[in-house]
Design a protein around this motif. Structure first.
Motif, PDB file in Angstrom:
ATOM      1  N   SER A 126     -10.637   5.432   2.670  1.00 43.89           N
ATOM      2  CA  SER A 126      -9.835   5.045   3.838  1.00 43.89           C
ATOM      3  C   SER A 126      -9.711   6.215   4.808  1.00 43.89           C
ATOM      4  N   ARG A 127      -9.370   5.887   6.053  1.00 45.71           N
ATOM      5  CA  ARG A 127      -9.294   6.901   7.100  1.00 45.71           C
ATOM      6  C   ARG A 127      -7.986   6.772   7.868  1.00 45.71           C
ATOM      7  N   THR A 128      -7.638   7.847   8.553  1.00 44.39           N
ATOM      8  CA  THR A 128      -6.511   7.781   9.481  1.00 44.39           C
ATOM      9  C   THR A 128      -7.032   7.200  10.782  1.00 44.39           C
ATOM     10  N   GLU A 129      -6.135   7.072  11.756  1.00 45.12           N
ATOM     11  CA  GLU A 129      -6.532   6.571  13.067  1.00 45.12           C
ATOM     12  C   GLU A 129      -7.606   7.482  13.665  1.00 45.12           C
ATOM     13  N   LYS A 185      -1.245   8.773  -0.781  1.00 46.27           N
ATOM     14  CA  LYS A 185      -2.554   9.145  -0.256  1.00 46.27           C
ATOM     15  C   LYS A 185      -2.694  10.658  -0.240  1.00 46.27           C
ATOM     16  N   ARG A 237      -9.894   9.106  12.151  1.00 45.78           N
ATOM     17  CA  ARG A 237     -11.058   9.176  11.275  1.00 45.78           C
ATOM     18  C   ARG A 237     -10.995  10.303  10.257  1.00 45.78           C
ATOM     19  N   TYR A 274      -7.460   9.853   0.605  1.00 44.56           N
ATOM     20  CA  TYR A 274      -7.860   9.379  -0.721  1.00 44.56           C
ATOM     21  C   TYR A 274      -6.668   8.801  -1.461  1.00 44.56           C
ATOM     22  N   CYS A 275      -6.835   7.603  -1.970  1.00 47.59           N
ATOM     23  CA  CYS A 275      -5.783   6.996  -2.780  1.00 47.59           C
ATOM     24  C   CYS A 275      -5.987   7.403  -4.241  1.00 47.59           C
ATOM     25  N   ARG A 313     -10.176  11.541   6.542  1.00 45.54           N
ATOM     26  CA  ARG A 313     -10.182  10.827   5.270  1.00 45.54           C
ATOM     27  C   ARG A 313      -8.836  10.886   4.535  1.00 45.54           C
ATOM     28  N   THR A 353       0.823  -1.203   0.000  1.00 41.00           N
ATOM     29  CA  THR A 353       0.000   0.000   0.000  1.00 41.00           C
ATOM     30  C   THR A 353       0.860   1.257   0.000  1.00 41.00           C
ATOM     31  N   ASP A 376     -16.016   3.304   0.736  1.00 39.53           N
ATOM     32  CA  ASP A 376     -14.748   2.769   1.231  1.00 39.53           C
ATOM     33  C   ASP A 376     -13.590   3.747   1.112  1.00 39.53           C
TER      34      ASP A 376
END
Lengths: 145, 145
Positions: free
Chosen positions: B36-39, B6, B41, B45-46, B43, B2, B34
């Motif tokens: 993704s988030r950091t710890e 981001k 919360r 974006y990939c 956001r 991964t 879907d």
DNA sequence: CCAAAATCTAACGTTAACGTAAGCTTCAAA
DNA sequence: TTTGAAGCTTACGTTAACGTTAGATTTTGG
């Protein structure tokens, strides 16, 4: 003189596939000024009004323009029409006429530019989907691993 | 794995010229699932999420499609992607695969049909304006009565 | 570690483009 | 002339696609 056929609200809505409310609304916001009426204030649409409404709907559906933008476009067209009508009739200096013509053509070119932009984007979008379809069809025609 | 880069919300809004609210809204209505988030919360974006968002914006601007229609289009595309990914991997009967492929291509062809329709209408609209411009220019070049 | 900047969620506000309902008037056909 | 369909105006309702606070939480540069 005024023997051009007139259409009732219902006839217009039938022909154009819109509701009476839409016709009223377009009139309300100035897209359809000067709709003629019967003695009892019922609306009567002449051919040119029908054509104008068709034009509005096309601009909306095809260009995706807002009614505000459509009003601007219609204004530009009318300005050009008025200019052409008065071109040889009313007295203008060379400069006045040139300036008016320049402004009108400038607006038309602007509209054309927007349309061309849109067509180009549509083309690239189309190409993307077309490619996907081609790959799907390729899968179809090579049925085994 | 991964290590794809981001992007934060602000970076995305800068690059795409939209607001954070729009991003949130698209997520809310299911156009961007879907994310993704950091710890904490926030956001992240990939690349593929960015591409998806760009695609959405293009469909909106160029096709004038509603978000609902866009969701349908994206679904059709995903269906095709999933089908292709599983085409040789998962076990399917011939009939199953054919049916899936047919459905997917049918949807793609449907989208292409809409695009072609739209392009054709744009073309006729363009012709109309082009003609007007030509007549205006003709007036310019014949300066006297 | 700490203050400023960025994000979060939740909720109410806004605008365009009509939809819909009400109560009244006009039109047209029998 | 009557009467039912069509139209009129006025005004409130609706939906999509965000905008805009507000108050709490997170992230980050110094």
């Amino acid at each position: 003189m005024t023997d051009t056929r007139k259409y009732t609200v219902e006839e217009v809505t039938q022909q154009l596939g819109i509701t009476a409310r839409t016709l009223h609304y377009y009139e309300e916001v100035g897209l359809l000024p000067d709709v003629s009426r019967t003695e009892g204030r019922h609306r009567l649409y002449c051919e040119s009004m029908l054509a104008r409404t068709r034009h509005i709907l096309k601009l909306k559906q095809v260009l995706g323009a807002s009614l505000q933008e459509i009003r601007d476009i219609l204004q530009a067209e009318e300005e050009l029409d008025r200019l052409k009508a008065s071109y040889y009739e009313e007295p203008h200096t060379e400069e006045e006429r040139d300036a008016l013509l320049d402004e009108a053509t400038r607006r038309l070119e602007n509209i054309l530019g927007h349309i061309d932009e849109k067509m180009e984007k549509l083309r690239t979008l189309r190409d993307g989907f077309s490619e996907r379809l081609a790959r799907a069809n390729a899968l179809k025609r090579s049925p085994r691993a």
